[in-house]
Write a protein that holds these residues in place. Structure first.
Motif, PDB file in Angstrom:
ATOM      1  N   ARG B 284      60.480  24.229  62.871  1.00 31.68           N
ATOM      2  CA  ARG B 284      61.695  23.822  63.572  1.00 31.68           C
ATOM      3  C   ARG B 284      62.406  25.071  64.082  1.00 31.68           C
ATOM      4  O   ARG B 284      62.593  26.041  63.351  1.00 31.68           O
ATOM      5  N   SER B 339      68.215  17.472  65.297  1.00 36.17           N
ATOM      6  CA  SER B 339      68.254  16.033  65.076  1.00 36.17           C
ATOM      7  C   SER B 339      69.412  15.704  64.162  1.00 36.17           C
ATOM      8  O   SER B 339      69.562  16.313  63.104  1.00 36.17           O
ATOM      9  N   GLU B 497      58.534  13.659  65.526  1.00 36.66           N
ATOM     10  CA  GLU B 497      58.820  15.024  65.098  1.00 36.66           C
ATOM     11  C   GLU B 497      58.047  16.029  65.968  1.00 36.66           C
ATOM     12  O   GLU B 497      58.585  17.043  66.414  1.00 36.66           O
ATOM     13  N   LYS B 500      59.458  16.248  69.516  1.00 40.92           N
ATOM     14  CA  LYS B 500      60.710  16.987  69.551  1.00 40.92           C
ATOM     15  C   LYS B 500      60.440  18.478  69.628  1.00 40.92           C
ATOM     16  O   LYS B 500      61.016  19.190  70.456  1.00 40.92           O
ATOM     17  N   SER B 506      66.623  16.878  71.664  1.00 37.38           N
ATOM     18  CA  SER B 506      67.454  16.623  70.493  1.00 37.38           C
ATOM     19  C   SER B 506      67.406  15.126  70.224  1.00 37.38           C
ATOM     20  O   SER B 506      67.233  14.335  71.132  1.00 37.38           O
ATOM     21  N   TYR B 507      67.560  14.777  68.957  1.00 41.21           N
ATOM     22  CA  TYR B 507      67.573  13.358  68.588  1.00 41.21           C
ATOM     23  C   TYR B 507      68.906  12.983  67.959  1.00 41.21           C
ATOM     24  O   TYR B 507      69.468  13.746  67.177  1.00 41.21           O
TER      25      TYR B 507
END
Lengths: 296, 562
Positions: B284, B339, B497, B500, B506-507
């Motif tokens: 991430r 997220s 995931e 992204k 962005s979630y």
């Protein structure tokens, strides 16, 4: 999980081929549907090619042959002016079907659209359209049609208009309800997100989903429309003699039943009955083809 | 078990007549249920778990029939019994709790009268004492003010309350066997816990046997003595609840267990070994600039007017003419590549919030700043034409409902491109759709299919492909896996995931399931009654919740014996 692999799901035929295959299945399974489809084909042939198929001129009278019983020359006999009833019944198909199809097409577009916007936008649009439909429903429908034709004038166009008006509530209400349940469906929301305007959503997303039920509705009202047109002619409104038309022919023949000449009224009446019968049965069949979930 | 079992099912095969010949929904099932025992039947959709229980009640569809085998219930042979005998059995000896409590109740009859109907039908009460008995039963299912609720109609009660009424109906005649078919699907976690505790307590008190049908292995393991796992109509495993979690025998059970979200695992752990790619998960990235800034967001719904006069009279609801505040002064931020999970129970305002951020709904007050622009000021009705429309997209809760049944998968995916995209020409659009399909793992061959020809997971992929078609900066995920089986959910969550990370989106993830939220989101906001109760990093909130409400939510998650 193998849920994405192609082989785990049976292949479906798509598009037209699938629809035809399904139609063949429905017709094969229910002989009544098959019967109504053949009747419909018969009506269609009579309507399209009638004038070229009949043995006699439907308007030619011959007083020597007046009130003849059915014979091999005149299958359905002749009427009081010696006209061949078979030719007249066949030729009349085009006019009767034409009136029914024109009025059903008009009410499908107008009533369907009115129902769409009533169901989609709600509020005052819905109130006005729904109350208009209620008002029309409040009249005895045949009497209303009589009134409209009497007021507008005795023409075929006005029969079409009158028939369309009395069927308006049926279409508007069905379309309204079907739209209403889909108004907030996920796919409609999704269409808003993809930049569709409200009117575009209505026409490209919701309207196609209404088609199956509307097609069934059209088939059912076709029968009523034919009956309505013939009924108006029967009481002397609309089409005028000597034009061959089932309603007029029944009206003309009705005077002769007492004196024993039953065939003049019987055969056009039979044609009328078969046409109505055909469209009502076809409605059930079409529902099975287009809307399998509603099958009984 | 030494004494005679209450229910014995042996060699049961159920067939459904279809156009392509008979289809076996259940094949050669054997099961027994002792008195006072709680049996869980677990399986994913299409496993035949509901069909089995319907066969026990003899409530199969017209097309379905018991092709083979026997069902015997306390000495009565159910497969041979006459319809009249069955009518006496149903409700009095065997009763059922259905999935959707609202659909199971008659909407135009007072709930008290509905309970009386059952009592009178099975001669458990007379007209003189039926009302008193009905109120007693309402008290037993812990309905507050039972005398008042006796006169309520189902629409006046909440989902949890309706389910209590359904339980009351099912238990009214003191049956020996209760079949609960997904009794808590669609209910909030806290309601789910209350409901399950109630069912277990009431059935234990009465020494009743229970069959709990569920797709949730965790729930079954928490509340059942014994568990049966079904897959595609066959019984694959049968063991005690404790044993099944400790040492699952069958590969399918293992897969199911693995896919169940639980504490202390990552997204990858949900997948079975054969789907593990071996590649390290994409790390991430640290969140970038502020993408979405919501300040003091408020949404009031006006009081109901006009047509609801009748319902107001019936409801005698004094609060009906005050506006209802669904969202009450909400502020939060989402950074690029981050997220955010929005967690809360139904009615907490999380959907209203996402609709406002999505610009499908106008806020009453407050600011929504997206990509540095005050998008909250653009009326929702005009937002369809705004350039920001393509930058914020959504994946809907129900994949079936969110696809137009008359559009092919390709047409659905292409819809945003037609309206907002820069790609023109049918070949180019087709090419882009194929690209998107590959990206979301949908076989390109399926693009020409209609939604009803696709499985749930494939429909979910179509919905995701549509949402990412325009490279949005923010995607709102509204419980995107709630309608999916756990194993499909595991795959879809991993896909989200991966997308992204790959596309740098962005979630905003809206959900009621804390476990799922924790795995997918860096930060979590817990909402209640339109306000933020608690916010912070996902790990902290799960491991060390500060607010009582968060603790309550976490406690309500099923805790299977490990």
């Amino acid at each position: 999980m193998s849920e994405t692999s192609v082989d785990t799901i049976p292949r479906h035929a798509t598009g037209l081929a699938a629809t035809l295959q399904h139609a063949r299945y429905v017709i094969g399974e229910n002989p009544v549907t098959g019967l109504s489809v053949s009747l419909f084909a018969l009506l269609l042939i009579a309507a399209l090619f009638g004038p070229w198929l009949v043995p006699y001129d439907p308007l030619a009278s011959d007083t020597n042959l007046a009130l003849h019983t059915p014979t091999p020359q005149h299958w359905f006999g002749t009427d009081q002016l010696g006209r061949d009833i078979f030719s007249r019944v066949v030729v009349a198909t085009r006019l009767d079907m034409g009136i029914a199809i024109a009025s059903v097409a008009a009410v499908f577009i107008i009533g369907g659209f009115a129902g769409l916007i009533a169901g989609y936008f709600g509020g005052w649009t819905d109130r006005i359209i729904s109350r208009l439909a209620d008002t029309i429903m409040a009249f005895p429908l045949f009497v209303l049609a009589m009134g409209i034709v009497a007021a507008l004038g005795n023409t075929v166009t006005n029969i079409v208009i009158a028939t369309a008006i009395i069927n308006f509530p049926l279409y508007a209400r069905v379309a309204r309800t079907e739209t209403n349940v889909r108004r907030d469906a996920g796919f409609v929301q999704a269409a808003r997100l993809t930049g569709n305007s409200e009117m575009r959503i209505l026409l490209t997303q919701i309207a196609p989903n209404l088609l199956p039920i509307m097609i069934v509705q059209m088939s059912l009202t076709m029968g009523y429309a034919i009956l309505n047109a013939a009924g108006l002619s029967f009481i002397g409104l609309g089409v005028r003699p000597p034009t061959p038309e089932w309603g007029i022919m029944v009206a003309e023949g009705s005077g002769f039943i007492v004196s024993g000449e039953w065939w003049i009224a019987l055969f056009p009446g039979l044609a009328l009955m078969l046409a109505v019968f055909c469209f009502n049965l076809l409605g059930d069949g079409l529902r099975d083809i287009f809307d399998p979930q509603r099958r009984t | 078990m030494t004494h005679h079992p209450l229910l014995t099912v042996s060699d049961l095969t159920i067939e459904f007549a279809t156009r392509r010949g008979p289809v076996r929904a259940v094949e050669k099932i054997d099961l027994t249920l002792g008195k006072g025992e709680t049996l869980g039947i677990v399986g994913e959709s299409g496993s035949g778990k509901s069909v089995t229980s319907y066969a026990v009640m003899r409530l199969l569809d017209r097309a379905g029939r018991i092709a083979q085998g026997h069902i015997s219930f306390s000495g009565i042979s159910i497969d041979q019994a006459s319809e009249a005998q069955m009518q006496d059995l149903r409700g009095r000896e065997i009763s059922m709790i259905f999935q959707n409590p609202r659909a199971a109740l008659n909407p135009i009859r007072k709930v008290g009268h509905q309970i009386e109907d059952v009592l009178l039908r099975h001669v458990q009460a007379t007209h003189a004492n039926a009302k008193q008995k009905a109120i007693d039963i309402l008290t037993q299912v812990r309905i507050a003010r039972p005398e008042e609720r006796y006169h309520a109609y189902p629409f006046q009660l909440s989902g949890g309350m309706c389910q209590r009424i359904v339980i009351a109906l099912a238990l009214a005649c003191q049956p020996q066997l209760l079949i609960a078919d997904e009794p808590t699907t669609g209910l909030d976690v806290t309601t789910q816990k209350a409901m399950m505790d109630l069912i277990v307590e009431l059935t234990r008190e009465r020494h009743m046997s229970t069959i709990l049908i569920t797709h949730d292995l965790g729930l079954a393991a928490t509340y059942c003595d014994r568990i049966i796992v079904m897959e595609k109509g066959t019984l694959v495993e049968q063991a005690s609840a404790a044993a099944i979690f400790k040492s699952p025998g069958h590969a399918y059970t293992k897969k199911l267990m693995r896919a169940t979200p639980r504490s202390g695992i990552g997204l990858r752990d949900l997948l079975p070994d054969d789907l593990q790619t071996g590649a390290q998960p994409v790390p991430r990235k640290p969140p970038g600039v502020v993408l979405l800034d919501v300040e003091n967001l408020v949404k009031d719904y006006p009081p109901t007017h006009g047509a609801s006069l009748m319902s107001r009279l019936l409801r005698q609801d004094a609060g009906a003419d005050k506006p209802f505040r669904a969202v009450d002064g909400l502020s939060f931020q989402i950074k690029a590549g981050e997220s955010l999970g929005l967690v809360g129970e139904s009615g907490c305002g999380k959907s209203t919030t996402s609709m406002m951020v999505m610009r499908l709904l106008d806020p009453t007050s407050g600011r929504i700043t997206f990509l540095g622009q005050d998008t909250g000021a653009i009326p929702a009705a005009h937002f369809a034409r705004s350039p920001f429309r393509s930058r914020i997209q959504m994946v809907f809760q129900d994949p079936t409902d969110s696809l137009n049944p008359r559009f092919t998968a390709e047409r659905s995916i292409a819809d945003p491109i037609y309206r907002l995209g820069s790609i023109k020409g049918s070949d180019a659009i087709r090419h882009r759709c194929e690209e998107l399909a590959t990206l979301v793992g949908l076989p390109v061959a399926l693009l020409d299919r209609f939604p009803h020809q696709l499985s749930g997971g494939q429909k979910a992929r179509v919905g995701i492909a549509r949402a990412i078609a325009l490279d949005p900066a923010l995607v709102i995920l509204d419980e995107p896996t709630a309608a999916l089986d756990v194993s499909v959910q595991a795959v879809v969550l991993n896909l989200l995931e991966e997308l992204k990370a790959r596309l740098g989106m962005s979630y905003l993830f809206v959900s009621h399931d804390l476990h799922v939220v924790r795995m997918l989101c860096e930060r979590v906001i817990v909402m209640r009654a339109g306000r933020i109760v608690e916010q912070g990093s996902a790990e902290t909130i799960i491991e060390a919740p500060q607010a009582d409400y968060t603790r309550e939510l976490i406690a309500a998650l099923p805790h299977p014996p490990v």
